[in-house]
Motif scaffolding. Structure first.
Motif, PDB file in Angstrom:
ATOM      1  N   THR A 279      37.580 -10.675 -16.022  1.00  0.00           N
ATOM      2  CA  THR A 279      37.601  -9.807 -17.196  1.00  0.00           C
ATOM      3  C   THR A 279      36.372 -10.193 -18.005  1.00  0.00           C
ATOM      4  OG1 THR A 279      39.750 -10.844 -17.371  1.00  0.00           O
ATOM      5  CG2 THR A 279      39.402  -8.812 -18.665  1.00  0.00           C
ATOM      6  N   ILE A 280      35.433  -9.291 -18.047  1.00  0.00           N
ATOM      7  CA  ILE A 280      34.265  -9.533 -18.889  1.00  0.00           C
ATOM      8  C   ILE A 280      34.175  -8.322 -19.803  1.00  0.00           C
ATOM      9  CG2 ILE A 280      31.782  -9.943 -18.958  1.00  0.00           C
ATOM     10  CD1 ILE A 280      31.978 -10.919 -16.088  1.00  0.00           C
ATOM     11  N   SER A 281      34.260  -8.556 -21.078  1.00  0.00           N
ATOM     12  CA  SER A 281      34.183  -7.396 -21.965  1.00  0.00           C
ATOM     13  C   SER A 281      33.387  -7.757 -23.203  1.00  0.00           C
ATOM     14  CB  SER A 281      35.584  -6.931 -22.345  1.00  0.00           C
ATOM     15  OG  SER A 281      36.239  -7.976 -23.021  1.00  0.00           O
ATOM     16  N   PHE A 282      32.733  -6.753 -23.745  1.00  0.00           N
ATOM     17  CA  PHE A 282      31.945  -6.956 -24.957  1.00  0.00           C
ATOM     18  C   PHE A 282      32.518  -6.080 -26.036  1.00  0.00           C
ATOM     19  CE2 PHE A 282      29.110  -7.596 -21.341  1.00  0.00           C
ATOM     20  CZ  PHE A 282      28.760  -8.916 -21.564  1.00  0.00           C
ATOM     21  N   SER A 288      30.333 -10.133 -30.057  1.00  0.00           N
ATOM     22  CA  SER A 288      30.848 -11.196 -29.198  1.00  0.00           C
ATOM     23  C   SER A 288      31.605 -10.530 -28.044  1.00  0.00           C
ATOM     24  CB  SER A 288      31.776 -12.120 -29.975  1.00  0.00           C
ATOM     25  OG  SER A 288      32.993 -11.460 -30.224  1.00  0.00           O
ATOM     26  N   GLY A 289      32.018 -11.344 -27.091  1.00  0.00           N
ATOM     27  CA  GLY A 289      32.728 -10.767 -25.970  1.00  0.00           C
ATOM     28  C   GLY A 289      33.605 -11.803 -25.300  1.00  0.00           C
ATOM     29  N   ARG A 290      34.439 -11.332 -24.361  1.00  0.00           N
ATOM     30  CA  ARG A 290      35.302 -12.253 -23.649  1.00  0.00           C
ATOM     31  C   ARG A 290      34.832 -12.397 -22.218  1.00  0.00           C
ATOM     32  NH1 ARG A 290      40.695 -10.083 -23.281  1.00  0.00           N
ATOM     33  NH2 ARG A 290      41.000 -11.708 -21.756  1.00  0.00           N
ATOM     34  N   LEU A 319      23.507 -14.265 -26.375  1.00  0.00           N
ATOM     35  CA  LEU A 319      22.811 -15.361 -27.046  1.00  0.00           C
ATOM     36  C   LEU A 319      23.213 -16.699 -26.426  1.00  0.00           C
ATOM     37  CD1 LEU A 319      20.795 -15.237 -29.287  1.00  0.00           C
ATOM     38  CD2 LEU A 319      22.634 -15.748 -30.907  1.00  0.00           C
ATOM     39  N   ASN A 320      24.508 -16.977 -26.437  1.00  0.00           N
ATOM     40  CA  ASN A 320      25.007 -18.152 -25.737  1.00  0.00           C
ATOM     41  C   ASN A 320      26.461 -17.944 -25.355  1.00  0.00           C
ATOM     42  OD1 ASN A 320      26.564 -18.670 -28.015  1.00  0.00           O
ATOM     43  ND2 ASN A 320      24.909 -19.876 -28.933  1.00  0.00           N
ATOM     44  N   ASN A 359      28.683 -14.982 -27.015  1.00  0.00           N
ATOM     45  CA  ASN A 359      28.070 -14.577 -28.283  1.00  0.00           C
ATOM     46  C   ASN A 359      26.859 -13.701 -28.015  1.00  0.00           C
ATOM     47  OD1 ASN A 359      29.835 -16.048 -29.951  1.00  0.00           O
ATOM     48  ND2 ASN A 359      28.743 -17.921 -29.356  1.00  0.00           N
ATOM     49  N   LEU A 360      26.848 -12.562 -28.695  1.00  0.00           N
ATOM     50  CA  LEU A 360      25.731 -11.643 -28.531  1.00  0.00           C
ATOM     51  C   LEU A 360      24.796 -11.765 -29.711  1.00  0.00           C
ATOM     52  CD1 LEU A 360      27.615  -8.438 -27.403  1.00  0.00           C
ATOM     53  CD2 LEU A 360      26.510 -10.116 -25.971  1.00  0.00           C
TER      54      LEU A 360
END
Lengths: 418, 895
Positions: A279-282, A288-290, A319-320, A359-360
């Motif tokens: 599960t990759i979501s923004f 931010s995202g998971r 970002l990180n 973190n975006l």
């Protein structure tokens, strides 16, 4: 054919040049630098560049550009294949094909280049012959040489080039006679979002390490040769024998070499040994995202999947990342945006998992696409296609050799789209 | 240590110091002066110093091999700049050219020919000529390389060099073949006539030539085939052209009128057959070379096999992928079917470099058809979202091409593209707009909605190409969106000054079109825009403004043209064709540099079109020496006197052959039965091997057949009918015998090329009324021709044929067989071997060469104490060798 060769490192220094015909000025490389600048990424430098008077054909290996200068029409693959052969030879001689290795052994490099090409046409490219002409450097030998004043050039002239078997040294002597074969299979696959296979195939190679005295004539047979769909051979293999009996019959080169590479027929279903739950979501506004990825075994024929490494090229806006791994360790490079998770062995009872927050950059738009996950893994003692070596027979020599076959399955270009 | 113009390394000081470190400890005292040469600046040396170094260099030649090598490297690099000094070393090489060691001869020639000093051209020429006739194939290979070097140094030597090439082309060694063909390609690629005689040999050698030579030979053969054979494609074409409804009668007529049905030249077939195994090569260049040969030369139906191998190459490094994908892209335009089964191999991975991605996309688009389009579009959907925006844009282009090519999916694609218009990324939106514009042009009928949607986008899109495209669309179809168009023009008039030139031109266009269709609403707006344009900075825009004003705004001066203004602006425009960028590459030969660059590279040789009528195929016959007397029946065996035989040899054997064939030592009278008189209804036939070089071809074994009529009637018209030969075997039959009197007998001679195997040649012996199947099987000893050789040569040749080429056995020799005379007698009775004079009493040597391939066959009988003997056979033809061994064994052991 090949006029000149320039070796260029990543910072754009020409650190070695060699000319086989009249001398071509270094300035020809400016066109190459221009193209390199335009391409931005080293991977995207076009292999063939046209300049007003010359053509440049280049390859990129181990952070070095091998740039050859051509003046007339020539099949580009001919040059590319040759340049790779040069890089392979350096690798073979110095253990690595790096700038330092080349600089440390500059004399041998020049000697090799001189032997490999005559007037731009390949002369001796077989490692067995080259090693007879020019002995590879070893620490012991350089010590001995400096004491005794001898050199690492062969004193006797090789006969291999003249025989019918140009890939084998003339006089081979061993006290322990051994023949090892590594059957290495790689799974190339693209798995789509839902976990179904878009594309999968098995590519295999048989790498051999043969240390047998004299002139052995080997024949290697398989339990199930029909599996091999498309095969390419080392020149030592007798093609007719394969065509008629599906047996690999050959007089081997001495030392390490690749016997065959093959593709397993695409009709066969390919077993995919791992699955990835992701599960990759923004989130749109929170910048931010998971991120949550789990890797588990699947169709692994009862063997352990080990050496698992997952690499993800995260979108530029990341970002990180703040993650916790249930197993292994992860690193995130904020410059290249590459996340690497070294998992190790998969334990079916407790599946490895990596999750946390992404973190975006604030203000950056939400990335369009989720990144794809590249997986590497290894399974020992298993050829995933089911290929099995039946037996190895030796003719022509009297002694009993020690024989061994090792199977290993790896991930090739194994990509999971998320 | 100085930093520029260094002797050995052409680089900076760093490497040189390393060289010093590396080499100094290894130097013997006598060699040390040579190192001055590496570490000092030679250009700044006075000439006397230079000559000192070079002479010392010359003395070093005989010292350490390593130093010697490095001096060679230096010499080749700097000879051109310091010619006088380089000349000093020439005599050393000239001496080395006579060295007994072939490798030294070869390397001397190599260095000598690499010294680019015009004065020594005559010396080079002489050395090359000598080396071309050298016994060692390795030296001859180097001679072939030297030809190119000399040619580039002095092109005036061309004629002489061609002579040498011609000679070397006849060489039968696989070592030489690749290099000499390379020289041929470089020096005289237009002298295709030199290839004829060697064509079959080259085809047969091809598999055993080293990989680099293979590439060169295959490329040359492709050109050769295109000039010498008729097109194998014609048949397919004609077949396609055949009208389905045409009656058979008509077709027959057509066939009669047209040329006779196509039959492939056996030589053409030979080339295609012999290159096929090379598809399995590990070398990508060889595989590609074969693939292009099949593409350009093979019948269309046989090209299929190359696709699998080409797809295999895609696993290789990115450079190889790049070239192979380019070639596949060209192939896939013409022959979709070839790569369709491998569609999925071209799926893009996110880790591929962009250039590979776009090429794969190109191929996927070429392969798209009704059946696979839905899978492909789904795949494209993933690509569009790619982070690599350049690639995403290329994907949109690809979708556009699929949409125009496959009408079923046009609407789906269009909808998908419209969705992309709301994409966040500007490049993607812009590309979609451009593609949609093109698509709408192909079918503008019912897309008012899309145009409206796009008009709304105009507020947000900033990419000029996209803005221009939208404006153009609105202008073109302004009648479909009558309400929106004037409003768009109003907005544009406001922002006109800040727009890009490209957009300004389209605003002018839009204004003009609206003025013509809807002048009531837009008259003033347009004039305002025209006024703005009049004072624009760009002359292009000022120019366009003036032109449009004259055309559309009526005034007293406006000419006849303005009447047609509407027709001019709103003419039906043909829709643009969305084509592959690889469309025009097919006129270059595949796999060449020119094809990759899509321009003619220097030295590119055009592939000619197939000739209408095939040139004479007999030029390739090697055994073309037809003697008039060949058809005359030879009545008694051994009628040819030895001297005549020798003459014939001179005729038949190629002069480059280093092995001299001698007259047979002994001709056994043993005959073999071909046809018994009972089964032959009174015709009896025997055959016998006269052990003479065959007059019909030097790869044939001559066979004499004696026919006897045992009936009391005449037998008429005896000839050879149908023959069943194993592949590659050839036969020259005797000419038909008109009649054979009762009790008469006649001896005729024929030649059979057994291809160095003991396979039987089956044939039908026919008379006027009957035909009989007969077999000729050669004893292995008859597949040889004796060779004269000195003991020294014998030992040398034997030394080369060790390992797998050696078979041996121990035999117990019967006591009466131990004298020299008896052994020689026994051995030559079985096999046609030449006796080698021997200095030792207990060793007997015999030498011969095989008739077909000319490989040496060396037999040694070594008597040991007791009555044992060791029988050793050395030959490349291990099969014949072992058969011969088996046959010789009983001969020696029996009394």
């Amino acid at each position: 054919m090949i006029h000149s060769l320039f070796l260029i490192n990543c910072s754009g220094d020409i650190f070695l040049e060699k000319h086989w015909k009249s001398v071509v000025s270094q300035s020809v490389c400016d066109y190459f630098f221009e193209a390199q600048e335009k391409a931005a990424d080293v991977e995207n430098v076009p292999p063939v560049i046209s300049t007003p008077h010359h053509y440049l054909i280049s390859i990129y290996r181990e952070k070095i550009f091998f740039v050859s200068v051509i003046q007339t029409e020539v099949p580009p693959l001919f040059v590319i294949e040759f340049l790779h052969r040069v890089a392979d030879t350096f690798q073979d001689y110095f253990g690595e094909c790096s700038e330092t290795a080349i600089k440390d052994n500059v004399v041998i490099v020049y000697e090799l280049l001189e032997e490999m090409l005559d007037n731009g046409f390949p002369l001796a490219t077989e490692s067995n012959i080259l090693k007879e002409l020019i002995k590879p450097p070893t620490i012991l030998r350089s010590v001995v040489n400096s004491i005794t004043g001898s050199s690492n050039m062969g004193d006797t002239l090789p006969t291999g080039q003249l025989s019918n078997i140009p890939w084998r040294r003339a006089v081979v002597k061993y006290t322990n006679n051994e023949a090892y074969f590594d059957v290495i299979e790689e799974i190339d696959a693209i798995i789509d979002k839902s976990g179904s296979t878009v594309f999968a195939e098995i590519q295999g190679v048989i790498d051999s390490c043969i240390k047998l005295a004299g002139m052995p004539d080997l024949s290697l047979s398989f339990m199930n040769p029909r599996l091999l769909d498309d095969v390419s051979f080392h020149p030592c293999i007798r093609f007719k024998r394969w065509e008629s009996e599906r047996v690999l019959s050959f007089i081997p080169p001495d030392g390490n070499f690749r016997l065959i590479s093959y593709r397993v027929s695409s009709q066969n279903l390919v077993a995919i040994p791992v699955y990835v739950k992701h599960t990759i979501s923004f989130k749109e506004n929170l910048s931010s995202g998971r991120f949550d990825v789990t890797i588990g075994p699947k169709q692994n024929m009862g063997k352990t999947v080990e050496g698992v490494i997952a690499t993800v090229h995260m979108p530029k806006a990341v970002l990180n990342m703040n993650l916790t791994a249930s197993q292994g360790s992860y690193t995130f490079d904020p410059v290249t945006k590459v996340l690497t998770w070294d998992v190790g062995k998969i334990n079916p009872q407790k599946l490895p998992n990596l999750k946390g927050i992404v973190n975006l950059q604030s203000g950056a738009p939400k990335p369009e696409e989720n990144p794809s996950v590249n997986i590497q893994f290894k399974i020992q003692q298993l050829a995933i296609s089911g290929l099995k070596v039946n037996r190895l027979d030796m003719y022509g020599e009297k002694y009993k050799p020690f024989k061994g076959v090792k199977y290993i399955t790896k991930a090739g270009k194994f990509q999971v789209r998320t | 240590m100085s930093s520029n113009s260094l002797g050995y390394s052409e680089q900076g000081g760093e490497t040189v110091s390393e060289l010093g470190q590396e080499a100094v400890p290894t130097t013997a005292p006598s060699a040390s002066p040579a190192f001055g040469l590496f570490s000092s600046d030679t250009k700044r040396q006075s000439s006397s110093d230079d000559s000192f170094y070079l002479t010392s260099m010359a003395t070093t030649f005989s010292v350490l091999p390593e130093i010697k090598k490095l001096v060679y490297v230096y010499l080749m690099r700097y000879a051109e700049e310091q010619q006088d000094l380089a000349l000093l070393s020439i005599s050393t090489f000239q001496r080395a050219l006579k060295d007994p060691n072939q490798l030294i001869r070869a390397s001397a020639l190599r260095v000598l020919s690499s010294i680019r000093v015009p004065i020594i051209v005559p010396i080079m020429m002489l050395s090359i000529k000598e080396a071309a006739a050298d016994l060692s194939p390795y030296v001859r290979k180097n001679a072939a390389h030297a030809i190119q070097k000399l040619y580039s140094l002095d092109p005036e030597q061309k004629e002489m060099l061609i002579e040498v090439i011609e000679k070397l082309l006849k060489d039968k060694s696989t070592l030489v073949a690749g290099s000499v063909v390379m020289s041929f390609e470089e020096v005289c690629p237009d002298r295709i006539d030199l290839i004829h005689k060697n064509y079959r040999k080259l085809c047969n050698l091809l598999v055993d030539v080293e990989e680099w030579g293979q590439v060169v030979i295959i490329h040359m053969m492709t050109r050769y085939a295109r000039t010498q054979f008729v097109s194998p494609w014609k048949e397919d074409e004609e077949y396609n052209e055949k009208n389905f409804y045409e009656s058979d009668e008509e077709q027959k007529e057509k066939n009669l009128k047209g040329k006779k049905p196509y039959a492939m030249d056996p030589d053409h077939r030979l080339l295609i057959r012999n290159t096929k195994p090379l598809l399995q090569s590990r070398n990508a260049a060889v595989v590609m070379a074969v693939a292009q040969l099949y593409w350009h030369v093979a019948p269309k139906s046989e090209i299929g096999i190359v696709s699998k191998s080409l797809v295999r190459l895609l696993r290789s490094n990115r450079e190889v992928q790049y070239i192979v994908l380019q070639n596949i892209a060209t192939m896939s335009i013409q022959r979709k079917g070839l790569f369709e089964p491998y569609l999925k191999s071209f799926y893009v991975r996110s880790t591929d470099p962009t250039m590979i991605k776009t090429l794969k996309l190109e191929i996927l688009t070429n392969l798209a058809n009704e059946a696979n389009i839905s899978t492909l579009l789904r795949e494209f959907q993933t690509y569009v979202k790619s982070q690599d925006k350049q690639f995403a844009a290329a994907t949109i282009q690809a979708i556009g091409r699929c949409a125009t090519n496959i009408s079923e999916v046009t609407d789906t694609c269009l909808n998908g593209l419209v969705c992309l218009l709301s994409n966040r990324d500007e490049i993607v939106v812009a590309e979609s707009v451009v593609v949609i514009k093109k698509l709408l042009q192909t079918q503008p009928a019912h897309h008012g909605e899309i145009i409206k949607h796009m008009a709304k986008l105009l507020d947000n899109i900033t990419v000029p190409v996209a803005r221009a495209s939208i404006l153009w669309l609105i202008g073109e179809y302004c009648e479909r969106v009558p309400k929106i168009a004037p409003d768009v023009l109003r907005k544009m008039a406001k922002s006109f000054t800040s727009e890009d030139d490209l957009v300004k031109l389209q605003i002018l266009n839009l204004g003009a079109k609206l003025y013509l269709t809807n002048s009531k609403q837009t008259k003033f707006l347009t004039q305002y825009i025209l006024n703005l344009g009049k004072y624009d900075q760009s002359y292009d825009i000022r120019d366009r403004t003036r032109f449009i004003r004259q055309l559309i705004v009526p005034n007293e001066k406006s000419g006849a043209l303005s009447k047609y203004a509407k027709k001019i602006f709103l003419a039906q425009k043909p829709a643009p064709l969305l084509e592959s960028p690889f469309k025009d590459r097919d006129h270059f030969q595949l796999g060449t540099l020119s094809h990759t660059l899509n321009t003619r590279a220097t030295g590119y040789l055009e592939l000619s079109n197939w000739p209408e009528v095939a040139p004479d195929p007999s030029v390739r016959n090697v055994d073309a020496i037809e003697l008039v007397s060949a058809s005359i029946a030879v009545t008694t065996p051994a009628i040819l006197s030895p001297s005549l035989v020798a003459d014939l040899e001179g005729l038949n054997l190629s002069s480059s052959s280093v092995i001299d064939v001698s007259i047979p030592v002994f001709v056994p009278m043993k005959t073999h039965e071909l046809l018994h008189r009972m089964s032959g209804k009174g015709l009896a036939a025997h055959y016998h091997f006269p052990r003479q070089p065959c007059i019909y071809g030097d790869q044939m074994v001559s066979v004499q057949v004696t026919l006897t009529n045992t009936t009391d009637e005449k037998i008429e018209n005896i000839h050879i009918g149908e023959r069943k030969l194993p592949s590659d075997m050839r036969m020259h039959e005797f000419s038909p015998i008109e009649s054979l009197e009762p009790e008469g007998s006649i001896t005729v001679s024929m030649g059979i090329d057994f291809c160095d195997s003991t396979q039987t040649a089956s044939l039908k012996l026919c008379t006027k009324d009957n035909h009989f199947s007969v077999n000729i099987q050669p004893p292995v000893g008859e597949l040889l021709l004796p060779v004269i050789m000195s003991e020294r040569d014998f030992k040398k040749e034997k030394g080369k044929l060790t390992g797998m080429n050696e078979t041996s056995a121990s035999v117990t020799v019967a006591p009466q067989n131990s004298t020299r005379l008896v052994i020689v007698q026994k051995v030559v009775n079985v096999a046609n071997l030449g006796v080698v004079p021997s200095g030792e009493d207990n060793i007997h040597r015999f030498a011969a060469k095989t008739v077909h391939s000319g490989s040496l066959m060396l037999v040694t009988v070594e008597l040991k104490e007791g009555s044992t003997a060791r029988l050793i056979i050395n030959t490349e033809k291990t099969v014949i060798g072992s058969i011969l061994l088996r046959e010789l064994k009983p001969v020696l052991s029996q009394g």
